[in-house]
Design a protein around this motif. Sequence first.
Motif, PDB file in Angstrom:
ATOM      1  N   ASP A   1       5.073  -1.839  -2.065  1.00  0.00           N
ATOM      2  CA  ASP A   1       4.980  -2.922  -1.101  1.00  0.00           C
ATOM      3  C   ASP A   1       4.378  -2.451   0.222  1.00  0.00           C
ATOM      4  O   ASP A   1       3.855  -3.249   0.991  1.00  0.00           O
ATOM      5  N   ARG A   2       4.428  -1.162   0.483  1.00  0.00           N
ATOM      6  CA  ARG A   2       3.854  -0.607   1.711  1.00  0.00           C
ATOM      7  C   ARG A   2       2.394  -0.201   1.514  1.00  0.00           C
ATOM      8  O   ARG A   2       1.716   0.148   2.472  1.00  0.00           O
ATOM      9  N   GLY A   3       1.936  -0.208   0.269  1.00  0.00           N
ATOM     10  CA  GLY A   3       0.554   0.173  -0.001  1.00  0.00           C
ATOM     11  C   GLY A   3       0.272   1.632   0.276  1.00  0.00           C
ATOM     12  O   GLY A   3      -0.849   2.011   0.581  1.00  0.00           O
ATOM     13  N   GLU A   4       1.305   2.463   0.180  1.00  0.00           N
ATOM     14  CA  GLU A   4       1.178   3.886   0.474  1.00  0.00           C
ATOM     15  C   GLU A   4       1.600   4.701  -0.746  1.00  0.00           C
ATOM     16  O   GLU A   4       2.722   5.182  -0.817  1.00  0.00           O
ATOM     17  N   PRO A   5       0.714   4.887  -1.718  1.00  0.00           N
ATOM     18  CA  PRO A   5       1.105   5.687  -2.881  1.00  0.00           C
ATOM     19  C   PRO A   5       1.363   7.141  -2.488  1.00  0.00           C
ATOM     20  O   PRO A   5       0.744   7.663  -1.560  1.00  0.00           O
TER      21      PRO A   5
END
Length: 91
Positions: free
Chosen positions: A30-34
């Motif tokens: 959901d944060r778009g931070e893999p």
Amino acid sequence: MERLKVQEVAAARGVNLSQLHVAINQRMSDRGEPVALGTVRRYWYSTHDGRASGKPIELVNIHILGTIARVLSVPVADLLNGDELGQKRAA
């Protein structure tokens, strides 16, 4: 002596490195931070380079460590080696 106990706590819960990596990325999607597998390996082995026999890790991202703790359903403190930090946990 290891600074982080991620591998120990995960193993006690039947979670391997690959499963932890997937679960972390599901939580953080959901944060778009893999989070890269290499980063998870650094926390898993508690080393700077993510190798089992590497130099001890010095810096950690508290957000990633918190996500690992949530994935493993433990407080963040359970992932830290109190002896390494100069603190002993009460029994």
